[in-house]
Enzyme design. Sequence first.
Site, short mmCIF file in Angstrom:
data_model
loop_
_atom_site.label_atom_id
_atom_site.label_comp_id
_atom_site.label_asym_id
_atom_site.label_seq_id
_atom_site.Cartn_x
_atom_site.Cartn_y
_atom_site.Cartn_z
N GLY A 9 0.29 20.10 -9.68
CA GLY A 9 -0.96 19.71 -9.02
C GLY A 9 -1.94 20.85 -8.89
O GLY A 9 -2.39 21.16 -7.78
N GLY A 12 -4.99 21.21 -6.51
CA GLY A 12 -4.81 21.14 -5.07
C GLY A 12 -5.11 22.45 -4.35
O GLY A 12 -4.97 23.54 -4.91
N ASP A 63 1.30 13.54 -14.85
CA ASP A 63 0.94 12.72 -13.70
C ASP A 63 2.22 12.29 -12.99
O ASP A 63 3.22 11.96 -13.65
CB ASP A 63 0.14 11.50 -14.18
CG ASP A 63 -0.57 10.77 -13.05
OD1 ASP A 63 0.07 10.55 -12.00
OD2 ASP A 63 -1.75 10.42 -13.22
N SER A 85 1.06 15.52 -4.60
CA SER A 85 1.44 14.34 -3.83
C SER A 85 0.18 13.61 -3.42
O SER A 85 -0.88 14.23 -3.30
CB SER A 85 2.23 14.75 -2.58
OG SER A 85 2.65 13.62 -1.85
N TYR A 157 0.65 8.03 5.45
CA TYR A 157 0.78 9.39 4.92
C TYR A 157 2.05 10.06 5.46
O TYR A 157 2.81 10.68 4.72
CB TYR A 157 -0.45 10.22 5.29
CG TYR A 157 -0.37 11.68 4.91
CD1 TYR A 157 -0.39 12.07 3.58
CD2 TYR A 157 -0.29 12.67 5.88
CE1 TYR A 157 -0.32 13.41 3.22
CE2 TYR A 157 -0.23 14.02 5.55
CZ TYR A 157 -0.25 14.38 4.21
OH TYR A 157 -0.17 15.70 3.86
N LYS A 161 5.42 11.19 3.31
CA LYS A 161 5.96 12.55 3.34
C LYS A 161 7.42 12.56 3.79
O LYS A 161 8.25 13.30 3.24
CB LYS A 161 5.12 13.44 4.26
CG LYS A 161 3.79 13.87 3.66
CD LYS A 161 4.00 14.72 2.43
CE LYS A 161 2.71 15.30 1.90
NZ LYS A 161 2.91 16.09 0.66
#
Length: 348
Positions: A9, A12, A63, A85, A157, A161
């Site tokens: 990622g 990010g 991805d 994420s 969310y 997680k």
Amino acid sequence: MNSTVLVTGGTGFIAQHCILALLEAGYRVRTTVRSMTREGEVRQQLNVGGAEPGERLSFVEADLVSDEGWNDAVAGCSYVLHGASPTPTGTQTSEDEWIRPAVDGNLRVLRAARDAGVQRVVLTSAFGAICAGHGDMDRPFDETDWSDLTADNIWPYQKSKTLSERAAWDFIAHEGKGLELTVVNPTAVLGPVLGADYAHSIRLIKNLLEGQPGSPRINSGFVDVRDVADLHVRAMTAPEANGERFLAIAGESLWLSDVAKVLKQRMGDAARNVDTRELPDAVIREGAVKDPTLRGAVPLLGRNLNATSAKAIRMLGWSPRPREEAIVATAESLIRLGLVEGLESTVE
């Protein structure tokens, strides 16, 4: 230090600061992006962070929702820092849109890392996998705590997680075949922004600088992204970090109105629009009836979410900068890059 580390990622906020920390430490870095069209953007943001990695940084298109690209991404890597994420965007319409990419993505990366002979994966989880669903605590949260998903009003969310981290630990226990796992659970991450694509926690500072009318009575821990990156790098190689979780918070938690006061005290005229008032709970509850974006705040009203990083400090020698420094660094970078409405950019 010629080892190659995969950072997933690469667009990010935390990932880019991890890349900066790894480059500074002498590693070669590979990172994943969902589209190679974003390579230039990532390199530009790393440049803002002071790095010109050239060929020491490479990119692979991959991805979380597809197997394609992950074998190439992990090939030849000694370590993986996995933070890619789903994060709050406002476009998710069901829990499944949060949870499936997070759980499946973790398993996809762990499988590829195991098959490629990677030594250790450091997973970026979240405080949301620790603190949700609990009543008032008589002690700070620590790494032994897990969010209680049977409680009411668990934010998708936080659920994503929690379930994705649990899935990672289960994979290591039953299918890891020697692959090592360490997990970092940051509280709200602040610190220097490198571009317009930043973590959702940064919006808190942006909104205050832009004159948000008061703050709800919400408590949060804070930590600087540079220290989160440092903790990832420490956790990556320390033998004693294998199989451990590390909570990342700088000092004690703060009420959001106290964050506003820090800005007011430290930022001078740049904080002229900051409102330090604390809003009554009733105002937030009434607003949540009409505004879905406020509903996630209601279960947090008045809850003390203090936590401790004693474990990371003791085991890994981690030493985070003060929370006030993280708050100010966030504000300064937002203003410098011209990302705060009504405040002039300080970039020449």
